[in-house]
Motif scaffolding. Sequence first.
Motif, PDB file in Angstrom:
ATOM      1  N   GLU A  74     -10.360   4.819  -5.167  1.00 13.86           N
ATOM      2  CA  GLU A  74     -11.643   4.435  -4.575  1.00 13.86           C
ATOM      3  C   GLU A  74     -12.069   3.034  -5.006  1.00 13.86           C
ATOM      4  OE1 GLU A  74     -14.220   7.561  -5.829  1.00 13.86           O
ATOM      5  OE2 GLU A  74     -14.065   8.631  -3.915  1.00 13.86           O
ATOM      6  N   ARG A  75     -11.700   2.661  -6.221  1.00 13.53           N
ATOM      7  CA  ARG A  75     -12.094   1.348  -6.735  1.00 13.53           C
ATOM      8  C   ARG A  75     -11.060   0.264  -6.431  1.00 13.53           C
ATOM      9  NH1 ARG A  75     -13.113   4.562 -11.229  1.00 13.53           N
ATOM     10  NH2 ARG A  75     -11.463   3.551 -12.437  1.00 13.53           N
ATOM     11  N   TRP A  76      -9.766   0.613  -6.483  1.00 14.62           N
ATOM     12  CA  TRP A  76      -8.736  -0.430  -6.484  1.00 14.62           C
ATOM     13  C   TRP A  76      -7.838  -0.465  -5.244  1.00 14.62           C
ATOM     14  CZ3 TRP A  76      -9.639  -3.877 -10.030  1.00 14.62           C
ATOM     15  CH2 TRP A  76     -10.315  -3.498 -11.196  1.00 14.62           C
ATOM     16  N   LEU A  77      -7.931   0.525  -4.361  1.00 15.45           N
ATOM     17  CA  LEU A  77      -7.039   0.528  -3.201  1.00 15.45           C
ATOM     18  C   LEU A  77      -7.310  -0.648  -2.263  1.00 15.45           C
ATOM     19  CD1 LEU A  77      -4.762   1.944  -1.731  1.00 15.45           C
ATOM     20  CD2 LEU A  77      -6.460   3.351  -0.534  1.00 15.45           C
ATOM     21  N   GLN A  78      -8.579  -0.962  -2.061  1.00 16.70           N
ATOM     22  CA  GLN A  78      -8.888  -2.079  -1.155  1.00 16.70           C
ATOM     23  C   GLN A  78      -8.382  -3.419  -1.703  1.00 16.70           C
ATOM     24  OE1 GLN A  78      -9.447  -1.546   1.766  1.00 16.70           O
ATOM     25  NE2 GLN A  78     -11.387  -2.307   2.604  1.00 16.70           N
ATOM     26  N   PRO A  79      -8.609  -3.742  -2.985  1.00 11.69           N
ATOM     27  CA  PRO A  79      -8.019  -4.985  -3.506  1.00 11.69           C
ATOM     28  C   PRO A  79      -6.497  -4.998  -3.417  1.00 11.69           C
ATOM     29  CG  PRO A  79      -9.710  -4.188  -4.997  1.00 11.69           C
ATOM     30  CD  PRO A  79      -9.495  -3.120  -3.981  1.00 11.69           C
ATOM     31  N   LEU A  80      -5.858  -3.835  -3.681  1.00 15.06           N
ATOM     32  CA  LEU A  80      -4.396  -3.781  -3.616  1.00 15.06           C
ATOM     33  C   LEU A  80      -3.886  -4.029  -2.203  1.00 15.06           C
ATOM     34  CD1 LEU A  80      -3.613  -0.739  -5.964  1.00 15.06           C
ATOM     35  CD2 LEU A  80      -3.024  -3.147  -6.346  1.00 15.06           C
ATOM     36  N   ILE A 142     -14.499  -7.797  -6.824  1.00 13.88           N
ATOM     37  CA  ILE A 142     -15.800  -7.956  -7.494  1.00 13.88           C
ATOM     38  C   ILE A 142     -16.452  -6.621  -7.842  1.00 13.88           C
ATOM     39  CG2 ILE A 142     -18.163  -8.812  -7.184  1.00 13.88           C
ATOM     40  CD1 ILE A 142     -16.978 -11.192  -5.657  1.00 13.88           C
ATOM     41  N   PRO A 143     -16.563  -5.658  -6.903  1.00 13.73           N
ATOM     42  CA  PRO A 143     -17.262  -4.406  -7.256  1.00 13.73           C
ATOM     43  C   PRO A 143     -16.657  -3.663  -8.447  1.00 13.73           C
ATOM     44  CG  PRO A 143     -17.067  -4.605  -4.887  1.00 13.73           C
ATOM     45  CD  PRO A 143     -16.222  -5.690  -5.468  1.00 13.73           C
ATOM     46  N   PRO A 144     -15.329  -3.399  -8.487  1.00 12.02           N
ATOM     47  CA  PRO A 144     -14.826  -2.643  -9.643  1.00 12.02           C
ATOM     48  C   PRO A 144     -14.895  -3.414 -10.955  1.00 12.02           C
ATOM     49  CG  PRO A 144     -13.007  -3.392  -8.273  1.00 12.02           C
ATOM     50  CD  PRO A 144     -14.259  -3.677  -7.519  1.00 12.02           C
ATOM     51  N   ILE A 145     -14.905  -4.755 -10.876  1.00 15.46           N
ATOM     52  CA  ILE A 145     -14.987  -5.543 -12.111  1.00 15.46           C
ATOM     53  C   ILE A 145     -16.429  -5.645 -12.589  1.00 15.46           C
ATOM     54  CG2 ILE A 145     -14.681  -7.862 -13.069  1.00 15.46           C
ATOM     55  CD1 ILE A 145     -12.210  -8.167 -11.311  1.00 15.46           C
ATOM     56  N   VAL A 146     -17.348  -5.927 -11.667  1.00 10.03           N
ATOM     57  CA  VAL A 146     -18.761  -6.090 -12.035  1.00 10.03           C
ATOM     58  C   VAL A 146     -19.412  -4.749 -12.337  1.00 10.03           C
ATOM     59  CG1 VAL A 146     -21.016  -6.855 -11.198  1.00 10.03           C
ATOM     60  CG2 VAL A 146     -18.972  -8.233 -10.745  1.00 10.03           C
ATOM     61  N   MET A 152     -15.185   2.006  -2.819  1.00 10.61           N
ATOM     62  CA  MET A 152     -15.186   1.538  -1.440  1.00 10.61           C
ATOM     63  C   MET A 152     -15.935   2.481  -0.508  1.00 10.61           C
ATOM     64  SD  MET A 152     -11.161   2.327  -0.661  1.00 10.61           S
ATOM     65  CE  MET A 152     -11.212   1.649   0.978  1.00 10.61           C
ATOM     66  N   ARG A 153     -16.283   3.671  -0.997  1.00 10.86           N
ATOM     67  CA  ARG A 153     -16.983   4.644  -0.160  1.00 10.86           C
ATOM     68  C   ARG A 153     -18.453   4.782  -0.531  1.00 10.86           C
ATOM     69  NH1 ARG A 153     -12.302   9.371   0.386  1.00 10.86           N
ATOM     70  NH2 ARG A 153     -11.045   8.234   1.934  1.00 10.86           N
ATOM     71  N   ASP A 154     -18.955   3.855  -1.359  1.00  9.90           N
ATOM     72  CA  ASP A 154     -20.379   3.873  -1.723  1.00  9.90           C
ATOM     73  C   ASP A 154     -21.189   3.226  -0.606  1.00  9.90           C
ATOM     74  OD1 ASP A 154     -19.980   5.109  -4.102  1.00  9.90           O
ATOM     75  OD2 ASP A 154     -19.969   3.277  -5.303  1.00  9.90           O
ATOM     76  N   ALA A 155     -21.516   4.008   0.418  1.00  9.15           N
ATOM     77  CA  ALA A 155     -22.231   3.465   1.570  1.00  9.15           C
ATOM     78  C   ALA A 155     -23.628   2.988   1.209  1.00  9.15           C
ATOM     79  CB  ALA A 155     -22.312   4.513   2.680  1.00  9.15           C
ATOM     80  N   LEU A 159     -23.529  -3.907  -3.184  1.00 10.23           N
ATOM     81  CA  LEU A 159     -22.391  -4.668  -3.684  1.00 10.23           C
ATOM     82  C   LEU A 159     -21.085  -4.141  -3.099  1.00 10.23           C
ATOM     83  CD1 LEU A 159     -21.441  -6.908  -5.647  1.00 10.23           C
ATOM     84  CD2 LEU A 159     -21.167  -5.108  -7.382  1.00 10.23           C
ATOM     85  N   SER A 160     -20.936  -2.822  -3.052  1.00  9.92           N
ATOM     86  CA  SER A 160     -19.710  -2.234  -2.510  1.00  9.92           C
ATOM     87  C   SER A 160     -19.565  -2.527  -1.022  1.00  9.92           C
ATOM     88  CB  SER A 160     -19.710  -0.717  -2.742  1.00  9.92           C
ATOM     89  OG  SER A 160     -19.666  -0.427  -4.122  1.00  9.92           O
ATOM     90  N   VAL A 161     -20.640  -2.353  -0.275  1.00  5.78           N
ATOM     91  CA  VAL A 161     -20.575  -2.576   1.173  1.00  5.78           C
ATOM     92  C   VAL A 161     -20.242  -4.035   1.481  1.00  5.78           C
ATOM     93  CG1 VAL A 161     -21.926  -2.597   3.299  1.00  5.78           C
ATOM     94  CG2 VAL A 161     -22.126  -0.672   1.712  1.00  5.78           C
ATOM     95  N   VAL A 162     -20.926  -4.942   0.776  1.00  5.42           N
ATOM     96  CA  VAL A 162     -20.731  -6.368   1.061  1.00  5.42           C
ATOM     97  C   VAL A 162     -19.342  -6.837   0.642  1.00  5.42           C
ATOM     98  CG1 VAL A 162     -21.496  -8.698   0.453  1.00  5.42           C
ATOM     99  CG2 VAL A 162     -23.177  -6.928   0.990  1.00  5.42           C
ATOM    100  N   CYS A 163     -18.910  -6.479  -0.556  1.00  2.00           N
ATOM    101  CA  CYS A 163     -17.665  -7.041  -1.088  1.00  2.00           C
ATOM    102  C   CYS A 163     -16.417  -6.281  -0.659  1.00  2.00           C
ATOM    103  CB  CYS A 163     -17.738  -7.104  -2.613  1.00  2.00           C
ATOM    104  SG  CYS A 163     -18.947  -8.300  -3.219  1.00  2.00           S
ATOM    105  N   TYR A 164     -16.540  -4.975  -0.447  1.00  2.00           N
ATOM    106  CA  TYR A 164     -15.372  -4.230   0.025  1.00  2.00           C
ATOM    107  C   TYR A 164     -15.158  -4.403   1.530  1.00  2.00           C
ATOM    108  CZ  TYR A 164     -14.367  -1.489  -4.231  1.00  2.00           C
ATOM    109  OH  TYR A 164     -13.992  -1.083  -5.487  1.00  2.00           O
ATOM    110  N   TRP A 165     -16.268  -4.556   2.270  1.00  2.00           N
ATOM    111  CA  TRP A 165     -16.152  -4.497   3.726  1.00  2.00           C
ATOM    112  C   TRP A 165     -16.683  -5.735   4.458  1.00  2.00           C
ATOM    113  CZ3 TRP A 165     -13.091  -0.731   5.181  1.00  2.00           C
ATOM    114  CH2 TRP A 165     -12.972   0.397   4.367  1.00  2.00           C
ATOM    115  N   VAL A 166     -17.946  -6.086   4.220  1.00  2.00           N
ATOM    116  CA  VAL A 166     -18.568  -7.120   5.053  1.00  2.00           C
ATOM    117  C   VAL A 166     -17.886  -8.480   4.891  1.00  2.00           C
ATOM    118  CG1 VAL A 166     -20.686  -8.393   5.541  1.00  2.00           C
ATOM    119  CG2 VAL A 166     -20.777  -5.933   5.070  1.00  2.00           C
TER     120      VAL A 166
END
Length: 647
Positions: A74-80, A142-146, A152-155, A159-166
Amino acid sequence: MGFIIGFAPWIVYWILVGNTGFVAAIAIAFGIAAVGQVLQRLRGQPWRTLEVGTVAVFALLLIAALTLDDAVLERWLQPLSNFGLFAIAAVGALIGRPFVREYAAATVDARTAASGGFRYITTAMTWMWVAAFGLMTVFSLIPPIVDGDATMRDAGDTLSVVCYWVLPFTLMGVAGLVSAVFPGWFEKRSQLLETHTSAEPAVTAQPAPAADLSAGSLELDVPASSRHDEAFSLIVRGARPGSSVTVRTTGTDLFGGQWRAEATFTVPADGIVDVAGQVPDHGDWDVADADAPLWAMRFVSEGRVPDLFVPPPDAWLVTVEASTPDGTSRRTVTRHVSAPGVSVRSLDVGDRPALLALPGGDAPSGGWPGVACFGGSEGGVDSQRSTVGMLAANGYAALAYSWVDESNTDATLVNVPLERFTSAVEALGAQPSVDANRVTAMAISRGAEGLLASACVGDLPVAGLILISPSSVSWQAIGPDGEIADTPSWTWKGRPVPWAPLQGGTLMPQLIRNAWRAHQDVTAHRPSLLRLGAAYRAGLAAAPADATLRSEQATASVLCLTGADDQLWPSDEMATAVLGRRSDARDEHRTFDGAGHLLRLGMFPADAQWTGGIAFGGGGAGQGRAQREAVHSVLGFLARITAVARA
């Protein structure tokens, strides 16, 4: 469509990864990518780095999804996954297979796909995607580090919405928009520039001059008739000492363009202003130079794009005015191409057009010394009309010969037989009034390249070579749209002459800049200039050894004339290389500071040293001085070389 196919597994993955299990999302995307590769192999389609890399990345992500906890994914799949895209694009670019080029090549013809410009643009676009994928990776880290608990599913987490998706997908959208819009935008702007630079006005007759004027004791001392290769002279007499006198010259070129120069002087105690010996107080020139009223002329026609001065084929009318507080005197004088008695007639040399200019009067007992003249890539014989007229006026039979295939609209410098240069020289030597043992050949630019190449590979029957803005290597073929891949400019005995590739891709920053400014340039009647020197310098640095012209094999003495500000190609450097291979003590190299690629044998306006959007470089006093000294250098070399018959 190719891009969509390449990104299809990723699009499916991004849709599913936020709405279903991680293993399922990755497995489905992996399956689509793998099946796509199988189908493409069955259809015989080529491998593409994006598609092959996608299979590899999803295979690794699937292993990670099967072995790691969902809390980690949930935290690292999107960066990977973003890093996987970054790695695919970066590796492809580094190994010379940028993925944008692989898709774009399928939409253009083979010649375009092999061109330097196409390679430059597709490489640059791939690196744009690399940057976008890199930033997507950074933002999603940024989200998993900060915030260690961010997923990535924190709707509900900004921070999660902006940095993982937007932010990542905004970047991807911008990159996609640029990729989609740029080709059409660039093509449209380039067509606008082509129309802007290629429009040639109609030939216009010289206008009737204004009536001469005389104001009291003010007198204009200027030759009523002179040739382009002769020095100009302008003296104002009878002006009141201490007063100001403004000298103005005006003229009209072949296409009706207006040219003008003016300068203001303080009248000395003797009441005589001689432009050859007095520096003006201000104006279009700032040196004491008899020819300044001609070379300092500027293009002044309103509503037209300035372009190279082209003289009328016969007489050029120049109006000279001198104005003081006490009145104005005016005279119109004539500058001629050649001398009275010189004859010029058309010839056919091997089914190719030529012009033969002969001096007036009877030929000497052994015949006139001759000069075979070859222009540059512009083709035809008109560019050499003034040159052969000047040479004939100075006692040389001169032949202008067209070596370019003008009837071929698809290409200009492609597989040109070097034998053409030999044929022209032999045709001149065969004229009854020409001494075949005292023939010299002269050429400029690409013509000088071909002339030297022919002298290096065969027995060119000349006593001397005059190379103006020459090349030291043989270049690849050039067509209307740039370099032609895997094609020589020259052949000898039917075989290609080894060539140096032209690095056309280095011109793309200039082309993009010109496209960006196209509307402003058109509106302002301003030229959009391309300086080819960058491409030729890059090509020269990477030229294969066998493309070098073996100038030491040419038996004739050589005179090289170059401009230090040549912006078309590095002629000064290449002329030095040409003579550096030789040991003939009679060889000469004259280089002119402030002058560009086009060194003309006569005094003409030095403003607007460009044509068709191609910049030559040079201008002003440096160009004017080069025009004058080039005449002296050529005539001096000819006198020395032809004084002794060729062995």
